[in-house]
Enzyme design. Structure first.
Site, PDB file in Angstrom:
ATOM      1  N   HIS A 138       6.192   4.561  12.548  1.00 21.81           N
ATOM      2  CA  HIS A 138       6.218   4.489  11.082  1.00 21.81           C
ATOM      3  C   HIS A 138       7.248   5.514  10.601  1.00 21.81           C
ATOM      4  CE1 HIS A 138       3.890   4.242   7.113  1.00 21.81           C
ATOM      5  NE2 HIS A 138       4.574   5.364   6.945  1.00 21.81           N
ATOM      6  N   HIS A 144      10.117   7.057   7.886  1.00 17.86           N
ATOM      7  CA  HIS A 144      10.643   7.148   6.520  1.00 17.86           C
ATOM      8  C   HIS A 144      12.134   7.460   6.600  1.00 17.86           C
ATOM      9  CE1 HIS A 144       6.924   7.388   3.821  1.00 17.86           C
ATOM     10  NE2 HIS A 144       6.506   7.007   5.010  1.00 17.86           N
ATOM     11  N   ARG A 179       0.835  -1.207   0.000  1.00 18.35           N
ATOM     12  CA  ARG A 179       0.000   0.000   0.000  1.00 18.35           C
ATOM     13  C   ARG A 179       0.875   1.265   0.000  1.00 18.35           C
ATOM     14  NH1 ARG A 179      -0.656   4.756   2.611  1.00 18.35           N
ATOM     15  NH2 ARG A 179      -0.202   3.691   4.582  1.00 18.35           N
ATOM     16  N   ASP A 180       1.558   1.518   1.094  1.00 15.52           N
ATOM     17  CA  ASP A 180       2.310   2.774   1.209  1.00 15.52           C
ATOM     18  C   ASP A 180       3.487   2.797   0.238  1.00 15.52           C
ATOM     19  OD1 ASP A 180       2.785   5.271   2.255  1.00 15.52           O
ATOM     20  OD2 ASP A 180       3.837   4.575   4.038  1.00 15.52           O
ATOM     21  N   CYS A 205       5.139   9.453   0.219  1.00 13.92           N
ATOM     22  CA  CYS A 205       3.790   9.998   0.364  1.00 13.92           C
ATOM     23  C   CYS A 205       3.555  10.983  -0.761  1.00 13.92           C
ATOM     24  CB  CYS A 205       3.629  10.687   1.711  1.00 13.92           C
ATOM     25  SG  CYS A 205       2.029  11.519   1.872  1.00 13.92           S
ATOM     26  N   ASN A 215       9.707   4.653   2.643  1.00 14.17           N
ATOM     27  CA  ASN A 215       9.597   4.054   3.966  1.00 14.17           C
ATOM     28  C   ASN A 215      10.902   3.348   4.290  1.00 14.17           C
ATOM     29  OD1 ASN A 215       6.437   3.901   4.680  1.00 14.17           O
ATOM     30  ND2 ASN A 215       6.703   3.658   2.487  1.00 14.17           N
TER      31      ASN A 215
END
Lengths: 303, 303
Positions: B207, B209, B15-16, B240, B249
């Site tokens: 989370h 990055h 997803r991300d 993002c 990430n």
């Protein structure tokens, strides 16, 4: 534990960076790169090494390179030497500082220097004396401090013992190298807790490789012990030809970015440093390892 | 401060990771990749999101993807949803867990969700209730926790306040996102000192990055506070789309390598994980960001 107010970068890209890249970068381009590094505010450049040209052909122009340097006041232009023959060359070209190396692991030292650690230490002792007689400052690398590609774990007391021996014979600075990038912050923490009891922190530099993405974490841990000197390589170039799998010194741009973000001064201008990164990356047709590079080049907004 | 004995990875690559890569990866390939991730031992996969297909075309096959998943017992296959329409889709495909998102920065929330933070929180509250009625566990991302690309500094008390509101309405897990990778370990340390006084640590995931190369340093700092849950993306894919300059990430392989090196168990087999990294990198013709990848692929000797 308190972070230092300022920190000092030992830029090892032209030596440690290039020695593990396959391409030969021309003397002209090395000179231009070194000038850009100095213009960014870096005050210490390890320019090259005086090893046998057939061993590390990438650095075979070291005499020519040193001879043609336009030195800037206040900047240290250092040379790495493996032996007395190299030392004589470094004296001849008037390198500002002479750097030696020994491995904490016997097998790595044997592969790297074709000698036992004890033999290498004896040579280094004698060369440091010669440097003192010639009024040259000195630096010694201890490599494989946190692990060896051949032996695995390395005895931390052996490292501290080597550091003490080097200090006893008057070396000005010791650089402790995580040659294969295997260290983790817990290990660095435990090691430095022991080290700082025995060795003055201001004589220590840390030299991290980023193989496993942990260099910045390890460097931050070192800052908490008051260590202010760090080796890094512009663009994250390099590795160690005698340590299989070793990839890349921590990138100077990532180190400077971290330090500034923590409020620690470095005297380095990040935008000017980016010009040096761009230059060497383009010349070598390599993508710099730092993701920061894509931020600089791709972002329309400042962060 | 003591490190946890085990840690849990929330794999957000599908997803991300994919949402910020330009290429569309076919449903077939996504399924194969997810299977490889699960085979490596990862027990949490954020499979896709139910956003408007014209907004994030890379994830426009989310219904098809969920429908064709061959679920393995013990693995959570999660879906990100921006609104009630997305929630209905996630219910229809029987996603195991529903993930929501809100930004700690008003401007970022406005650009990301076209709504105020307060409005988003009201929507999330009502959707969490619906999830509870449907016996679905929930997760909420708070983004731009350590800095916003539009506003700069973010008020840490606002983050803690949002976290408390989310816990009050019964969210199962909160993921705190350094959306633009700007955090440093000192900042993470200061933030977590405050957070853990107010919020139960076992409900928190971090989370990070890796834009500035600090993700692993920040993650290690979080471990010292007893945090055991971390989001990461296989291959370091992603970023993002609404945070200019955000890149990647933290790579799952770097996180797993760190955790294992620290003696923290994860249930992930690094060699099998490498197969997933190789697969998605080849399919997308991208070089994985982790330098570890070149160690796996290039080194003849184990380190």
């Amino acid at each position: 534990m308190k972070l230092p107010q300022s920190a000092f970068i030992r830029e090892v890209g032209p030596r440690d960076g290039l020695q593990n890249e396959k391409q030969f970068v021309s003397t002209e381009k090395k000179l231009e790169w070194i000038n850009l590094l100095v213009e960014s505010g870096l005050s210490y450049i390890e320019v090259s090494s005086f090893v046998r040209p057939d061993w590390i052909p990438q650095l075979s122009d070291s005499v020519d390179l040193f001879t043609r340097l336009k030195k800037k006041d206040g900047v240290t232009y250092a040379a790495l030497v493996p032996n007395k023959r190299g030392l004589m060359s470094a004296f001849e070209v008037d390198a500002d500082e002479i750097n030696f190396f020994v491995s904490a692991s016997e097998t790595h030292n044997l592969k790297n220097k074709n000698a036992s650690t004890e033999h290498s230490m004896s040579d280094i002792r004698s060369m440091i004396t010669e440097c003192k007689n010639n009024k040259k400052t000195t630096r010694a690398y201890i490599s494989t401090v946190f692990g060896c590609p051949y032996e695995g774990a390395v005895d931390q007391m052996k490292v501290i013992n080597l550091a003490n021996q080097l200090l006893d014979c008057g070396v000005d600075e010791i650089s402790l190298g995580d040659t294969i990038g295997i260290a983790n912050p817990l290990q660095v923490n435990q090691f430095l807790e022991n080290l700082v009891k025995e060795v003055p922190v201001n004589r220590i530099a840390m030299h991290f490789h980023d193989t496993y993405g942990r260099a910045i974490a390890n460097l931050y841990t070192s800052l908490l012990f008051g260590i202010e000197k760090f080796d890094s390589s512009n663009g994250g170039l390099g590795g160690c030809p005698y340590a299989p799998g070793a990839s890349g010194n921590v990138a100077t741009e990532d180190v400077v970015s971290l330090l500034h973000n923590l409020g620690i001064t470095t005297n380095v201008d990040e935008k000017k440093l980016h010009q040096a990164t761009s230059y060497i990356s383009e010349q070598m047709n390599l993508k710099p390892v730092s993701k920061l590079f894509s931020v600089w080049n791709g972002s329309k907004e400042s962060i």
